[in-house]
Design an enzyme around this catalytic site. Structure first.
Site, short mmCIF file in Angstrom:
data_model
loop_
_atom_site.label_atom_id
_atom_site.label_comp_id
_atom_site.label_asym_id
_atom_site.label_seq_id
_atom_site.Cartn_x
_atom_site.Cartn_y
_atom_site.Cartn_z
N GLU A 114 -7.56 21.33 -20.37
CA GLU A 114 -8.06 21.72 -19.03
C GLU A 114 -7.61 22.91 -18.45
O GLU A 114 -6.27 22.91 -18.49
CB GLU A 114 -8.01 20.38 -18.10
CG GLU A 114 -8.31 20.69 -16.64
CD GLU A 114 -9.66 21.36 -16.26
OE1 GLU A 114 -10.58 20.74 -16.89
OE2 GLU A 114 -9.81 22.45 -15.69
N HIS A 132 -26.56 7.68 -9.57
CA HIS A 132 -27.95 7.42 -9.21
C HIS A 132 -28.65 6.83 -9.86
O HIS A 132 -28.32 6.13 -11.13
CB HIS A 132 -28.47 8.85 -10.08
CG HIS A 132 -28.13 10.13 -9.34
ND1 HIS A 132 -28.74 10.63 -8.03
CD2 HIS A 132 -27.03 11.05 -9.32
CE1 HIS A 132 -28.25 11.67 -7.57
NE2 HIS A 132 -27.11 12.01 -8.12
N ARG A 398 -22.94 23.86 -10.21
CA ARG A 398 -23.44 23.06 -11.43
C ARG A 398 -23.81 23.93 -12.72
O ARG A 398 -24.11 24.97 -12.66
CB ARG A 398 -24.81 22.43 -11.00
CG ARG A 398 -25.06 21.51 -9.62
CD ARG A 398 -26.45 21.34 -9.25
NE ARG A 398 -26.45 20.75 -8.13
CZ ARG A 398 -26.72 21.29 -6.95
NH1 ARG A 398 -26.67 22.68 -6.65
NH2 ARG A 398 -26.92 20.59 -5.68
N ILE A 423 -23.91 19.77 -18.39
CA ILE A 423 -23.97 18.63 -17.41
C ILE A 423 -23.90 19.00 -16.09
O ILE A 423 -22.81 19.28 -15.67
CB ILE A 423 -22.91 17.59 -18.09
CG1 ILE A 423 -22.67 17.40 -19.60
CG2 ILE A 423 -23.15 16.40 -17.25
CD1 ILE A 423 -23.85 16.69 -20.18
N CYS A 491 -4.70 10.09 9.86
CA CYS A 491 -6.16 9.87 9.94
C CYS A 491 -6.74 8.86 8.97
O CYS A 491 -7.53 8.07 9.33
CB CYS A 491 -6.77 10.97 9.81
SG CYS A 491 -6.15 12.35 10.80
N CYS A 526 -8.31 15.30 10.88
CA CYS A 526 -7.34 16.62 11.17
C CYS A 526 -7.33 17.24 9.84
O CYS A 526 -6.53 18.37 9.99
CB CYS A 526 -5.76 16.01 11.66
SG CYS A 526 -4.57 15.89 10.55
#
Lengths: 569, 123, 408
Positions: A114, A132, A398, A423, A491, A526
């Protein structure tokens, strides 16, 4: 007439004088020049024909655009030189992670490269996290096939990897009264693809959207779910690492050596790797990897999406994913899976995404214009949502191909090359299913059979989330480790213990944003104003690096790079 | 008579002073809510003075830097030198507010004083 | 454990409220989420605090030290490193649940003082776009890095927002050796105190650009530049703007009271102050026994008034009164605190804190009780960033009105 000749004719008719089309191993390759980047994009679109061509390779050079080189890691060394592996996965997004984990089920050696400082930094972190249903996808495309399969795999994945998912359902609202008469067709289409749907009356809509701005009823896709896409990617990768996969971040592929239709070696900034099989899961750069591997038959034309994140306080305004009914036209423009208002797994609402073609592959900068567009678009769905509910916003690109479908295949040209390319949405949903196919092809190529890894452990334990624990469990955890009692991110109520745990996971990370994606410190209202100095300190103490060397996102992004005294003054 | 506008910085009122110089050289100050404004105007035109606040590095992990100030105003142009000087110090004692860290800093007649309670709490 | 009052927040507001309550004999518990008491004053190493309350110029840590010493002298119980996870009403009081390294804890008190302070508006809340590299910090976070951690986050600095913290940081960063290129403010007038413009910017030759804002951030790993643009009257950027190279963007664009606990208690927030609505003793008009003080109630510009208001709350917590809160009818000010007057318990003096919506060279504040004008006060150089404090001696039975007008 060959297809390439036909494309040449079409382009000539449309006035593309400087553009040529030629056959390119079953695909059609466009070359020449156009005045603008938009014209080059349009020419690419005109050349699409899924029946007559493998795809569009668009090499047109637009005169108004000089592409930026890909962001490269800051490191160059020889630490991986000579490294051998059975399978090399290129790309540490959700697709690469799912494939890596799937591969470790088999008796093969797996490595992932990567180019960024962590996994899940590009598309896989910059999307809405929807699982989805797939109702809006055209039948008979790879997207729908993998989507429906992937959707069904998420419950098991969630349980094995300790990553929460929810299925709040997706409510699709009609934009006109007459659209309800289309429901039988929608149901039929759903049935063909194995997607359940049921109608929702205008009264029923109000159960999900407190004050709908648009209410002619709609339909519900109950299988639609939500997941943290980056947490799922991280979990898949951690489990792959736990099962023996080697994950190399800050490692970019720069070239490949091929001999007799086979990849022999892969060059990176950290030396040359020798894999038996290479899998392309390189997202917006997947066409570049395909080119290196000698099997380029598609082109990525990045499409940006911007999304706004709302304060958790806005949650009651919409309790499921809400989108507008779009009568799906042909592929081409207007690509987003509807979008709208999304309830995330963490109970933030998201607005978006937008969809805009974009010349740069890694342009993740937001613009006022796009945020306005996102906000306007949703304002008809849930007008109660206010701009002041927005706590942050982000953009991603994308990996769209001209065919607007996934490229998931064993290469017909390069025998030890597998593609999981192009993809885009619904990539999060589809990833586990794509991984099954890609891993099997790869394992068969390496071993000639699907031999299992007998010690594969599908389970991964997530970092404890103190804010969600019952009192008894929380008290017990604090008694064992007091760091879990100390809250750092006020938070999101994240403890010091959770932050330290994130630094001790199998993928070694050392950046503020890597911690944020793992435990949410700094993701609240914050936006890290309070906790960032503390997170920097904890990283420094835990990893034994000076605080001024702690980065936001890898080397070169130090948050406070100057130790104040003795130095610069 | 030429008028000069000044903002008094003595207190948060921040009075907008209008200062005039009379022919005999004395000052006429208007806009001030209290007599301190007159003194401020005189100083500001004659020789502006300022105080310094900042931090000094320490040897303590729980207090990597500790806040300090000088206890008397010094000529404004000396402030950057004071800042540079304080940045060369390393505190090795846990001070209480008001403790003198160093007397007569740079010979300016002001002492460097700790302002925070650095002492450990007995628990 | 049971307490007379639990004070949530160990900054100046909470400390003062706690001391006042303890002096009246209440059993008090202070809950502080950070490791040390003192709140944000710990990182405000500059001076200018306490001129009104103590008659001398103190730094933030010194001001805090006075209250912390008082807490210790009075033997008030306090918890540090302790975070409130839940709060709810129960049988004539409130249950406060906390977590700390020592474990979970649940305490009960009759009264609650919310002294939770405020948070900063973020760059994204002022519509800054572009990339998200390191080197974009709110002024408070920047101040934390510099003053508490001893780290300098950049050497070529652009500051957006002319609020006091932004101005103070301009001077602070300059003295630490950074170059502050400029302070940019979208509004037509500065948001901070005039004296801070003078001593933090003018003294160091740092330019202040009004009606100019930062619209975009550039850079992948760290900030490389920002785009600054002039804005029109509606605060929308006009034109192309210009690129300013920098390695740090400090954003000081306002504070928002933190009221998540008040919301947990079901209290509604005043849209003007973003705090709860209170009577003249800082007690919630909606819920008996809940007080809010300091910046959780409304954003103050002087800590001295934070302490003053907190003292009123602490003292009041020690007594029982039959309440008859009447909503203050307001015309003129951007906001007024208290929003209600308990007419059955009007004391020797009643203090109002308010802000003007615009600059006025001379302003007149008029107080009406039961329809009659009972007092008038005049102010000079009234500006929105500078809070007005007005104290009155009066009584009323069923109506209180406050009017702020231009005085001609």
């Amino acid at each position: 007439m060959t297809y390439a000749e036909k494309v040449s004719k079409i382009l000539a008719k449309k006035g593309y004088v400087g553009v040529r089309a030629e056959d390119f191993g079953g695909a059609v390759r466009l070359s020449g020049e156009t005045d603008s980047w938009e014209a080059a994009l349009e020419a690419g679109r005109l050349a699409v024909n899924k029946k007559r061509s493998r795809g569009v390779v668009n090499d047109i050079v637009p005169r108004d655009f000089i592409p930026e080189p890909a962001r490269m890691p800051g490191i160059t060394d020889k630490s991986l030189d000579g490294f051998e592996t059975d399978v090399l996965v290129i790309g540490g997004g959700i697709v690469g992670a799912a494939i890596a984990r799937e591969l470790t089920r088999y008796a093969v050696k797996v490595a992932v490269v990567e180019k960024e400082y962590d996994v899940a930094t590009a598309q896989s972190a910059r999307n809405d996290g929807m699982i989805h249903a797939g109702i809006d996808l055209k039948p008979d495309c790879k997207k729908v096939k993998y989507n429906v399969r992937g959707n069904k795999m998420y419950d098991a994945l969630s349980q094995e990897l300790d990553v929460p998912i929810e299925r709040p359902g997706q409510l699709v609202l009609y934009t006109a009264r007459w659209q309800k008469y289309l429901f039988p067709f929608i149901r039929l289409r759903g049935a063909r693809n194995g997607i359940p749907v049921y109608p929702v009356s205008p009264e029923g809509v109000k159960e999900y959207v407190r004050e709908p701005g648009l209410n002619y009823g709609g339909f519900m896709c109950p299988s639609a779910g939500v997941v943290s896409p980056y947490l799922m990617t991280i979990a898949l990768m951690e489990n792959a690492a736990h099962n023996g996969a080697k994950i190399f971040v800050d490692t970019a592929v720069t070239g490949m050596e091929l001999k007799e239709g086979k990849i022999v070696s892969v060059d990176t900034n950290r030396g040359t790797i020798y894999p038996k099989v290479v899998i392309n899961a390189a997202g917006v750069f997947s066409d570049k990897i395909a080119e290196m591997a000698g099997d380029r038959h598609f082109t990525i034309h990045p499409r940006r999406g911007v999304e706004a994140v709302l304060d958790k306080k806005a949650y009651p305004k919409a309790k499921c994913v809400v989108g507008k009914f779009v009568i799906s036209g042909s592929s081409g423009s207007g690509h987003t899976k509807g979008g709208g208002v999304i309830v995330t797994i963490d109970r933030n609402l998201l607005l978006g995404p937008s969809a805009r073609e974009c010349a740069e592959r890694e342009n993740e900068a937001t613009t006022r214009e796009e945020l306005d567009e996102v906000f306007e678009k949703q304002s008809r769905l849930a007008p109660e949502v206010k701009r002041s509910d927005i706590i942050t916003y982000f953009a991603g690109t994308r990996a769209a191909t001209y065919e607007e479908d996934f490229v998931v295949e064993k290469s017909e040209v390069t025998s030890n090359f597998i593609q999981a390319a192009g993809i885009q949405s619904p990539g999060v949903t589809a990833a586990p299913a794509i991984a099954e196919d890609a891993a099997r092809w790869a394992v068969r190529e390496v071993l000639g059979e699907l031999r299992k890894n007998p010690s594969f452990d599908p389970y991964r334990k997530g970092i404890p989330v103190v804010r969600e624990m019952d009192k008894e469990a929380r008290a017990k955890l604090i008694a064992e480790n007091p760091d879990f009692g100390e809250i750092v991110c006020r938070c999101e109520e994240i403890s010091k213990g959770e932050i330290i745990a994130a630094l001790r996971t199998p993928l070694k990370v050392d950046s503020v944003d890597a911690v944020k994606r793992r435990v949410r410190a700094g993701m609240g209202r914050c936006q890290g104003g309070f906790c960032q100095p503390s997170v920097v300190k904890i990283i420094s103490e835990e990893l034994g690096i000076p605080p001024e060397k702690v980065g936001k996102k890898g080397a070169g992004s130090e948050v406070a790079p100057y130790p104040k005294k003795g130095g610069g003054v | 008579m030429n008028e000069i506008k000044l903002t008094c910085i003595v207190c948060p009122n921040g009075c907008e002073l209008i200062v005039g110089k009379k022919e005999d050289g004395s000052l006429e100050v208007a806009g001030n809510l209290c007599p301190k404004g007159v003194k401020f105007a005189a100083d500001e035109l004659e020789r502006p003075v300022r105080t310094f606040t900042g931090t000094a590095v320490t040897v303590f992990e729980d207090f990597p830097v500790a806040p300090v100030k000088i206890n008397r105003e010094v000529p404004r142009e000396q402030i950057p030198s004071v800042a540079r000087y304080v940045n060369t110090l390393t505190l090795t004692k846990r001070y209480a507010p008001g403790d003198i860290v160093e007397e007569n800093v740079l010979g300016l007649g002001a002492d460097l004083v700790a302002t925070a309670d650095m002492r450990l709490e007995e628990s | 454990m049971n307490y007379g009052v639990i004070v949530i927040g160990g900054g100046p507001a909470g400390l003062k409220a706690a001391c006042s309550a303890a002096e009246k004999g209440l059993k008090v518990l202070i809950i502080e989420r950070e490791a040390r008491l003192g709140g944000i004053l710990k990182q405000c190493v500059h001076d200018g605090f306490g001129v009104i309350r103590f008659g001398e110029k103190l730094t933030g840590p010194e001001y805090a030290y006075r209250d912390v010493s008082e807490v210790k002298r009075l033997g008030i119980e306090y918890l540090t490193g302790t975070f409130v996870t839940d709060i709810y009403a129960k049988e004539g009081g409130y249950v406060v649940e906390t977590t700390s390294a020592k474990g979970l804890r649940s305490d009960f008190s009759e009264k609650i003082v919310l002294a939770t302070g405020c948070r900063e508006r973020t760059p994204r809340q002022v519509n800054i776009h572009g990339t998200r590299p390191a080197g974009v910090l709110t002024a408070g976070a920047c101040q934390n890095f510099v003053n508490l951690k001893g780290l300098l986050p950049g050497k070529r600095v652009v500051i957006l927002g002319s609020g006091d913290i932004g101005l103070i940081m301009a001077r602070r960063l300059t003295l630490e050796g950074a170059k502050v290129i400029g302070v940019y403010e979208a509004k037509p007038s500065p948001s901070g105190l005039q004296r801070n413009i003078r001593q933090c910017l003018d003294d160091f030759g740092i330019p202040l650009h009004l009606q100019t804002t930062v619209t975009d951030v550039y850079g992948q790993k760290r900030v490389e530049a920002v785009r600054v643009s002039r804005v029109d009257e509606a605060m929308n950027p006009v034109g192309e703007g210009e690129i300013v190279e920098c390695d740090l963007l400090v954003v000081s664009v306002g504070l928002i009271p933190e009221n998540e606990l008040a919301e947990k208690l079901g209290l509604t927030l005043d849209p003007a102050t973003k705090g709860i609505a209170v009577d003249q003793y800082m007690m919630s008009a909606e819920k008996e026994g809940v007080y809010a003080v300091g910046n959780a109630l409304h954003v103050h510009d002087l800590v001295d008034y934070v302490s003053e208001g907190a003292a009123l709350a602490g003292e009041d917590a020690a007594r029982d009164r039959k309440r008859n809160p009447v909503k203050v009818d307001v015309s003129g000010p951007a906001y007024v605190v208290p929003q209600y007057i308990d007419v059955s318990a009007i004391g020797e003096k009643t203090v109002f804190y308010l802000r003007s919506p615009r600059e006025m060279a001379r302003a007149k504040l008029m107080l009406y009780a039961d329809g009659e004008l009972v007092a008038e006060k005049r102010f000079r150089n009234v500006k929105p960033p500078e809070m007005i404090r007005a104290s009155f001696k009066f009584t009323a039975e069923d109506s209180v009105t406050l009017r702020l007008e231009e005085d001609v």
